[in-house]
Design an enzyme around this catalytic site. Structure first.
Site, mmCIF file in Angstrom:
data_model
loop_
_atom_site.group_PDB
_atom_site.id
_atom_site.type_symbol
_atom_site.label_atom_id
_atom_site.label_comp_id
_atom_site.label_asym_id
_atom_site.label_seq_id
_atom_site.Cartn_x
_atom_site.Cartn_y
_atom_site.Cartn_z
ATOM 1 N N ASP A 43 26.890 34.011 68.446
ATOM 2 C CA ASP A 43 26.688 32.669 66.544
ATOM 3 C C ASP A 43 27.797 32.509 65.960
ATOM 4 O OD1 ASP A 43 23.907 32.080 65.336
ATOM 5 O OD2 ASP A 43 24.576 33.203 63.527
ATOM 6 N N GLU A 63 28.314 29.128 70.500
ATOM 7 C CA GLU A 63 27.221 28.921 69.756
ATOM 8 C C GLU A 63 28.456 27.976 68.241
ATOM 9 O OE1 GLU A 63 24.163 27.617 66.442
ATOM 10 O OE2 GLU A 63 25.445 29.315 66.158
HETATM 11 C C1 NOJ Z 1 22.928 29.565 64.216
HETATM 12 C C2 NOJ Z 1 21.766 30.094 64.393
HETATM 13 O O1 NOJ Z 1 21.092 29.668 65.790
HETATM 14 C C3 NOJ Z 1 20.571 29.972 63.667
HETATM 15 O O2 NOJ Z 1 18.684 30.219 64.218
HETATM 16 C C4 NOJ Z 1 20.885 31.209 62.693
HETATM 17 O O3 NOJ Z 1 19.689 31.089 61.954
HETATM 18 C C5 NOJ Z 1 22.640 30.863 61.936
HETATM 19 N N1 NOJ Z 1 22.966 30.608 63.042
HETATM 20 C C6 NOJ Z 1 22.915 32.011 61.109
HETATM 21 O O4 NOJ Z 1 22.944 32.753 61.846
#
Ligand code: NOJ
Length: 566
Positions: A230, A272
């Protein structure tokens, strides 16, 4: 044995076109290590997928019950959203303990059972790992704010005065007020890239790095096959250097990858990070030492522009711009995910065009840059929807789908922010869509209109050969028979129609052509380098010959074809 293994590795690496990598004296990834290049990834939240015990919350046992369904769909990899303990203010992305299961979803034994059952079906499991921040209720943060002498104080990022750029670099503009907030217990400001209840961890502190490595090791040791990492840019940034354009500790990416490789040689690191093509290169790394896979957010936004306007130029350019990457690296392509569609890179004018077409009501828009809708209600259950799913499986990379997309599930705009696209899975026409046998679901199942569970559910679509579900099953089957896409090289083929997106893949002496019509109007066109007289083309999806007329190819409005070339 080792020698045989190495020879096998080299041969396969050669066949897969990895001959550019020096073969002598260097540890190469085993061929298995490339499994992610040709997989079908399915993303789900344990809590919204299937409830096994009637408490209204999905759980690991429920997911285990549905593995047969996922297997029959052709899924190779499950990507699980966060399932660790959390107060749930950001749907589990606000973690209070990285080392166990949230009791509302089950126990560690249930998790182990899931892993055992997925292994029997050759399905791999990856999960979100949230390393950038914790919940403000995490014991680390509790200790950090209470005691200036605690070792945890230095695990977070503090400032005595409110930094000048506290209103910059927010991920959730419109909802979030700042990137620095005051903590009255500590008497200091703390940094949070996301919501104020998600304080950022301080990665300049080696102790924090070590803890992150432990977390990465832990779940791999429990049988996990990799992670969706993430918010990667915010793990490696140094916030004190600026909220908007911080310096980055790029070396942490290969370090994390090494930790993972040392624990499980073929573990996947899927990043991500919504970046420009130039920045992406740094994350992939040059020596197969960075992310093996990254989500292609760049292409995603230009794709939505092309779908909204029938103007393919920027989408085609985005595919070209993200073409160059190391041989072992792969793009993850997706249409929708669990967040909003981020259209930031389109600029205001083009973004407005996409809003006008797909999210005209302000309730459909979010964070000043995106759309919080599911794909089916945006596109309608139409030829365009089927075309774009065909395109997803035909794009140069690994396709990722989100639970419910296969039946064209809808959204619930009465829910807050991104929860709109996180409603429970619709299994049947039974109460609560068969998601739970209890009296209520913790989040309501969509039960009204054309996307209500009564008419839109898995059971109903399984029995209808023309359903979206059966269309997607067919696409997955064909995609799996075409390793050219995952492993091969590709070239965008020029077409005499500006609405046609045509790609030729080459791999292992085989050649595949995929063509998609972005226009609602039928097209007749020539493709540079494809001479019809030489080769009658068969469409692998329909099993029918591809339409031709007067030496030209024909596609219906929003038509598509996949064909092998001699
Ligand atoms: C990216 C995630 O895809 C999202 O859903 C989340 O709110 C944020 N990171 C914070 O962790």
């Amino acid at each position: 044995m080792k020698q045989y293994h190495q020879i096998k590795t080299y041969l396969l690496a050669f066949v897969l076109g990895l001959s550019a990598i020096p073969l002598v004296g260097q540890e190469l990834p085993v061929p298995d290590g490339l499994w992610y290049k040709n997989a079908i990834i399915y993303n789900l939240e344990v809590g919204t997928f299937k409830d096994s015990d009637g408490d209204g919350i999905g759980d690991f046992q429920g997911l285990i019950q549905k593995l047969g369904y996922l297997d029959s769909l052709g899924v190779d990899v499950l990507w699980l959203a966060p399932f660790t303990p959390s107060p749930g203010h950001d749907d589990g992305y606000d973690v209070t303990d990285h080392y166990t299961i949230n009791p509302k979803y089950g126990t560690m034994d249930d998790f182990r059972q899931l892993i055992a059952e997925t292994k029997k079906r050759n399905i791999r499991v990856i999960s979100d790992v949230v390393l950038n921040h914790t919940s403000d209720e995490h014991p680390w943060f509790e200790a950090a704010r209470r005691d200036s002498q605690s070792r945890y104080r230095k695990w977070y990022v503090w400032a005595e005065e409110l930094p000048d750029d506290a209103d910059k670099g927010m991920v959730f503009p419109g909802v979030q007020q700042a990137t620095w907030s005051y903590d009255s217990v500590a008497g200091l400001y703390y940094f949070h890239r996301f919501y104020r209840f998600q304080p950022d961890l301080n990665y300049t502190n080696p102790e924090v790095q070590q803890e992150a490595f432990n977390i990465l090791r832990f779940w791999l040791q429990q049988g996990m096959d990799g992670y969706r990492l993430d918010a990667v840019p915010f793990i490696i940034d140094i916030p004190e250097t600026s909220s908007e354009n911080p310096e980055r500790m790029m070396h942490l990416v290969p370090t994390m990858r090494n930790v993972m490789r040392d624990t499980k040689h073929d573990a996947l690191m899927l990043g991500e990070a919504n970046l420009s093509p130039e920045e992406n290169k740094d994350y992939f790394g040059e020596k197969n030492d960075g992310m093996q896979m990254m989500f292609n957010f760049y292409v995603n936004q230009f794709l939505f522009y092309a779908l909204a306007t029938e103007d393919l130029r920027l989408f085609t350019k985005a595919i070209e711009d993200t073409k160059e990457k190391p041989k072992t690296a792969q793009w993850a392509h997706f249409l929708r995910n669990h967040d909003e569609i981020d259209l930031d890179r389109l600029g205001r004018r083009r973004r407005q065009q996409v809003f006008a077409k797909f999210g005209p009501d302000t309730s459909m828009q979010l964070y000043e840059r995106g759309i919080r809708r599911r794909l089916a209600p945006m596109l309608g259950d139409s030829a365009q929807l089927r075309m774009v799913y065909s395109l997803l499986y035909a794009m140069p990379g690994t396709p990722v789908i989100r639970y419910g997309e296969e039946i064209g599930m809808g959204d619930d705009l009465s829910l807050k922010e991104r929860l709109a696209v996180r409603t429970p899975m619709q299994w049947s026409a039974a109460p609560h869509g068969g998601f739970t046998s209890g009296d209520s679901a913790f989040r309501s199942v969509i039960d009204k209109g054309p996307y209500g569970y009564q008419q839109r559910n898995v059971m109903q679509q399984l029995s209808d050969s023309a359903s979206l579900l059966n269309h997607i099953k067919r696409l997955i089957r064909v995609r799996k028979a075409c390793p050219e896409i995952g492993f091969g090289d590709f070239e965008i083929i020029r077409s005499s129609s500006k609405y046609i997106f045509a790609v030729r893949y080459e791999h292992d002496g085989k050649s595949l052509l995929t063509i998609h019509n972005f226009s609602a109007t039928p097209q007749e066109f020539r493709l540079t380098g494809v001479r019809l007289a030489d080769q009658p083309l068969m469409d692998l999806i329909s099993g029918q010959p591809v339409g031709t007329k007067g030496g030209r190819l024909r596609l219906a409005g929003y038509g598509y074809s996949w064909c092998r070339l001699e």
